[in-house]
Scaffold this active site. Sequence first.
Site, short mmCIF file in Angstrom:
data_model
loop_
_atom_site.label_atom_id
_atom_site.label_comp_id
_atom_site.label_asym_id
_atom_site.label_seq_id
_atom_site.Cartn_x
_atom_site.Cartn_y
_atom_site.Cartn_z
CE LYS A 1 1.36 1.69 1.00
NZ LYS A 1 2.09 1.51 2.53
CB SER A 2 7.13 -0.94 -1.30
OG SER A 2 6.03 -1.69 -0.51
CD GLN B 1 6.00 -2.44 7.33
OE1 GLN B 1 5.77 -2.70 8.40
NE2 GLN B 1 5.12 -1.86 6.32
CG ASP C 1 0.05 -4.51 1.22
OD1 ASP C 1 -0.24 -4.78 2.43
OD2 ASP C 1 1.11 -4.16 0.91
NE ARG D 1 -5.72 -3.25 5.42
CZ ARG D 1 -4.26 -3.09 4.60
NH1 ARG D 1 -3.82 -3.88 4.49
NH2 ARG D 1 -4.19 -1.67 4.46
C1 S3P Z 1 5.54 -3.19 2.87
C2 S3P Z 1 5.61 -4.45 3.67
C3 S3P Z 1 4.25 -5.08 4.08
C4 S3P Z 1 3.05 -4.38 3.44
C5 S3P Z 1 3.23 -2.99 3.44
C6 S3P Z 1 4.45 -2.38 2.83
C7 S3P Z 1 6.87 -2.67 2.63
O1 S3P Z 1 4.13 -4.99 5.51
O2 S3P Z 1 1.91 -4.91 3.99
O3 S3P Z 1 1.98 -2.29 3.05
O4 S3P Z 1 6.84 -1.66 2.09
O5 S3P Z 1 7.89 -3.47 2.97
P1 S3P Z 1 5.18 -6.20 6.33
O6 S3P Z 1 6.37 -6.19 5.68
O7 S3P Z 1 4.87 -5.78 7.73
O8 S3P Z 1 4.29 -7.54 6.13
#
Ligand code: S3P
Length: 430
Positions: free
Chosen positions: A21-22, A171, A317, A348
């Site tokens: 997904k990322s 993120q 996650d 969560r």
């Molecule tokens: C993600 C970073 C994580 C993760 C999310 C996906 C990403 O969040 O929990 O499911 O794709 O960069 P944070 O960066 O806010 O911790």
Amino acid sequence: MTERVAPARAIYGVISVPGDKSISHRYAMLASVAEGDSKIYNFSSGADCHSTLECMRALGAAYEFDQEDGRRVLTIHGKGTRGLQPSATTLDAGNSGSTIRMLSGILAAQPFTTEITGDGSLQQRPMRRIIAPLTEMGAHIEATNSEFPPLRIHGAPLRAIDYTPPVASAQVKSCILLAGLYAEGETTVREPIATRDHTEIALRELGANIRIEPRTVRLRGGAHLSGKTLVVPGDLSSVAFFLIAALIVPDSDLIVTNVGLNPTRTALLDVLKSMGANIKLLHVEQLNGELIGNLQIKSSRIRGGTIEGATTAALIDEIPVLTVLGAVSEEGIVVRDAAELRVKETDRIETIAQNLRRMRITVRTTKDSIEVPGRQQYHAAETHSCGDHRIAMAFSIAALAADDACLIGEAEAASVSFPEFYETLRRIAK
Ligand code: S3P
């Protein structure tokens, strides 16, 4: 939709999982602002990544899916870094924090204003963490109570910053780097705790002027990106559910193919191995700068232990399903330094505890920790996802170890990251 999951005697077979997904979010955004077409194999089938594609389409970057030798391939027609157009409507990030936070970095640099929002859960998630650095770079962003979506992003010419995010968040780092692509000068992001580095790797692969050092990334603005063929590895955070299923159900032997094994994502494997898990890596190779390989998992006695500090951030996650494992481990699992869990798709800490208690499992929580004592028995119950994909999947795995069949309410939430989850589970649960 309510799913019924019966206890299993074994988890057995060979499976693959949807594309990470990322990485899919990042490829969708970067391919849209690259020059020319990109072909992307194994793009995530999850609703979150579809939200990103639709946002990019609304900004002028068209895409389509085709079949090629039985494989689904995504083509994105890149518009170049300066080629996006204003969207006629408010962008909808759905349930996806990655979409709204990372895309805001690109939107902050556009010569137009964009409004972006999402579903009820997303409208309660904190955005100040990206608004602050983007404002420092020169953008102007309006938000509800200066924190929550909808965001109204007034793009502007940006200047580079040297930034140390106050929360460990890939993120936030990615948002600043994407803005940095457009900024005058060199943008630096320093991380007190390392987070996933897919954005840095993807930027380098597509031709950005970037220097990646341990916990510091430097990006010079103004480079052009070039579209290319990309392959998304399977999502280890989705594998995590079946991996833990195979560990806790007796007589299991599971192989998962083409799994992303980027070292910033594999803390789960290290922690589980240190607790006694029988997990083997087979055939590891590199593709587009990302490691990919096969995993073999067999039932194991899991000692349990404490997860804290940088390790908590590295497997944030996977915590819902790790707490499920905790109850059937020998010594239980304690997770500390997990305040970020309170601001995910649901709170969560709360949704895990509620569901464990429904299954008559003892659990203790504080504002930033969760403790699940070991050697407990899951009892049949009706649990509920609360609209959170990882809660739906984690409690489906708990059901495999219960004394009778369980019901999982609003189980369709799983499709946010893994639409094929229940189909795959039915295939391997014997
Ligand atoms: C993600 C970073 C994580 C993760 C999310 C996906 C990403 O969040 O929990 O499911 O794709 O960069 P944070 O960066 O806010 O911790």
